[in-house]
Design an enzyme around this catalytic site. Sequence first.
Site, short mmCIF file in Angstrom:
data_model
loop_
_atom_site.label_atom_id
_atom_site.label_comp_id
_atom_site.label_asym_id
_atom_site.label_seq_id
_atom_site.Cartn_x
_atom_site.Cartn_y
_atom_site.Cartn_z
N GLY A 58 0.84 -1.19 0.00
CA GLY A 58 0.00 0.00 0.00
C GLY A 58 0.89 1.25 0.00
N SER A 125 6.94 -3.96 -1.91
CA SER A 125 6.40 -2.67 -2.30
C SER A 125 6.45 -1.73 -1.08
CB SER A 125 4.98 -2.85 -2.86
OG SER A 125 4.54 -1.71 -3.52
N TRP A 126 5.31 -1.13 -0.68
CA TRP A 126 5.32 -0.32 0.54
C TRP A 126 5.79 -1.16 1.73
CZ3 TRP A 126 5.54 3.61 3.67
CH2 TRP A 126 5.05 3.50 4.98
N ASP A 281 9.22 -4.36 -13.44
CA ASP A 281 8.35 -3.74 -12.45
C ASP A 281 8.16 -2.27 -12.84
OD1 ASP A 281 7.18 -2.61 -10.16
OD2 ASP A 281 8.29 -3.93 -8.81
N HIS A 309 5.60 -6.33 -10.98
CA HIS A 309 5.52 -5.94 -9.58
C HIS A 309 4.83 -6.97 -8.69
CE1 HIS A 309 5.53 -3.07 -6.26
NE2 HIS A 309 4.23 -3.27 -6.08
#
Length: 330
Positions: A58, A125-126, A281, A309
């Site tokens: 996120g 990711s986050w 990605d 990704h």
Amino acid sequence: MERNTPPFAVSNTSHRKGLYPDNEPFAYGWLPTSGAHEIFYEECGNRDGKPCVILHGGPGGAINPTMRRFFNPAKWRMVLFDQRGCGKSRPNASLEDNTTWSLIEDIERLRIHLGVEKWTVFGGSWGSTLALAYAITHPHRVEALVLRGIFLLTQRELRWFYQEGASMLFPDAWARFCAPIPEAERGDMMAAYHKRLTHTDRRIQAEAAAAWSQWEGDTISIRGPEARPSKFNEIDFAIAFARIESHFFVNGGFFKEDNWILNNIDKIRGIPGWIVQGRFDVVTPMDSAWRLKSAWPEASFDIVWDAGHASTEPGIVDGLIRATDQALKL
């Protein structure tokens, strides 16, 4: 290390590791914080296994059953939690006292609550951003880091995905992303969306959240739209996801300075680490993983040629499973 030598190679894919079997939590609950938030968490795998904490993406995402399957359930004690405002944590979609630093406090609060001395931290990711920030802040509580789709949350990365860069690779999806925003406001798409996602009218929030979530879903995988997470189609999830992402991004991740992670990387140089990165990605381009590896040469670096990704792309799954299996030996 680069496996799968040519782009999109299909050779050697039969040797790739797959996800571990589904497994159900043996415990769950809600952990109070010092404020209004209550954090939902669950424990899976072996009660007496090697501890790890799994951080979702996120910001604004949520945990899901697939996240448990990157670890051998017979040997790991897996801890997963929904970050503030996300998933089953309460209150939903709340931006109050919701920053990187409050999330780091929650990780520590959860560690203490569960009686864990040190753990492996896993995030993509986050989740990689939060894992790195947590490790820099509490290096003595981290035994290892397993990271995917590196996101350093710099202005350069945010401009690439939300202003100009990814838009040139996905002009059709970008047109859909721009559609809810008047031409006059498109010079700062993050600010334009943030204004709508924090509007008091839920219908305005919902329209913006749907477009924001679709943009990420359209770009998440080289496999195309079929790889888009189904939760992006659920309006309650989309609103929480988009509101919290835009809240963090317009505030630069609440870091003290741009490039804060790399500026403080020396604090984690002694921690064993694995970086798994899709060559194609688009959401978090490989440049960030490359810069992280350059600043942290001790970390293992696995470039997956035929991946974007998404964590569920076969080459990414293989790289992450190999990393968690190796982390068991520490």
